[in-house]
Design a protein around this motif. Sequence first.
Motif, PDB file in Angstrom:
ATOM      1  N   PRO A   1       1.956   7.836  -2.971  1.00  0.00           N
ATOM      2  CA  PRO A   1       2.152   9.010  -3.912  1.00  0.00           C
ATOM      3  C   PRO A   1       1.845   8.720  -5.181  1.00  0.00           C
ATOM      4  O   PRO A   1       1.648   9.859  -5.740  1.00  0.00           O
ATOM      5  CB  PRO A   1       3.761   9.029  -3.631  1.00  0.00           C
ATOM      6  CG  PRO A   1       4.037   8.106  -2.540  1.00  0.00           C
ATOM      7  CD  PRO A   1       3.241   6.971  -2.313  1.00  0.00           C
ATOM      8  N   LEU A   2       1.956   7.482  -5.695  1.00  0.00           N
ATOM      9  CA  LEU A   2       1.505   7.416  -7.120  1.00  0.00           C
ATOM     10  C   LEU A   2       0.027   7.744  -7.200  1.00  0.00           C
ATOM     11  O   LEU A   2      -0.397   8.309  -8.404  1.00  0.00           O
ATOM     12  CB  LEU A   2       1.657   5.993  -7.536  1.00  0.00           C
ATOM     13  CG  LEU A   2       3.177   5.710  -7.526  1.00  0.00           C
ATOM     14  CD1 LEU A   2       3.480   4.282  -8.026  1.00  0.00           C
ATOM     15  CD2 LEU A   2       3.951   6.364  -8.499  1.00  0.00           C
TER      16      LEU A   2
ATOM     17  N   ILE B   1       0.798  -1.209   0.164  1.00  0.00           N
ATOM     18  CA  ILE B   1      -0.007   0.013   0.286  1.00  0.00           C
ATOM     19  C   ILE B   1       0.838   1.285  -0.065  1.00  0.00           C
ATOM     20  O   ILE B   1       0.609   2.152  -0.641  1.00  0.00           O
ATOM     21  CB  ILE B   1      -1.011   0.006   1.159  1.00  0.00           C
ATOM     22  CG1 ILE B   1      -1.916  -1.186   1.123  1.00  0.00           C
ATOM     23  CG2 ILE B   1      -1.691   1.373   1.199  1.00  0.00           C
ATOM     24  CD1 ILE B   1      -2.725  -1.171   2.703  1.00  0.00           C
ATOM     25  N   TRP B   2       1.979   1.329   0.901  1.00  0.00           N
ATOM     26  CA  TRP B   2       2.884   2.484   0.899  1.00  0.00           C
ATOM     27  C   TRP B   2       3.302   2.952  -0.280  1.00  0.00           C
ATOM     28  O   TRP B   2       3.212   4.206  -0.809  1.00  0.00           O
ATOM     29  CB  TRP B   2       3.977   2.169   1.971  1.00  0.00           C
ATOM     30  CG  TRP B   2       4.570   3.260   2.305  1.00  0.00           C
ATOM     31  CD1 TRP B   2       5.992   3.477   1.737  1.00  0.00           C
ATOM     32  CD2 TRP B   2       4.445   4.763   2.888  1.00  0.00           C
ATOM     33  NE1 TRP B   2       6.443   4.504   2.094  1.00  0.00           N
ATOM     34  CE2 TRP B   2       5.576   5.472   2.766  1.00  0.00           C
ATOM     35  CE3 TRP B   2       3.231   5.131   3.495  1.00  0.00           C
ATOM     36  CZ2 TRP B   2       5.453   6.593   3.389  1.00  0.00           C
ATOM     37  CZ3 TRP B   2       3.249   6.369   3.964  1.00  0.00           C
ATOM     38  CH2 TRP B   2       4.388   7.092   3.977  1.00  0.00           C
TER      39      TRP B   2
END
Length: 136
Positions: free
Chosen positions: A132-133, A127-128
């Motif tokens: 940002p994407l 998930i992390w």
Amino acid sequence: MGDITRFLTPLDYAVVMAYLVILIFIGYRASFAQKKKRGETLFLAGHSLGWTSIGFNMWGTNVGPSMLLASASIGYTTGMVAGNFAWYAFVFIFLLSMVFAPRYLAAKVATMPEYMGLRFGQSTRNIWPGTPLSRS
């Protein structure tokens, strides 16, 4: 503004060349001093640095004369609201380097997703990086 090279003397060029030679020599010695895995020595300095060195390095690479001058310039041209944005970044980078760097080093992780996976489970590692994407 004129051509700056007309103001440089041979001594100036010699100082720059000496600096570059010394820098390359130090880099060459440091890279071949101890044989370790390439990624470990390149990214983590072989775990030889303490958290204070890493924390101040993180802070120092983001806070410097250019940041201070840019903040003053933005504050002068657009107002203090834009200038405050950069000044608050100073505080949060300092917090990151002094509070979170020791935690990452104690957990023996190299990346933020790796730390999130250890702390909250392996599903967060997937998930992390997508966060940002998804905001782009």
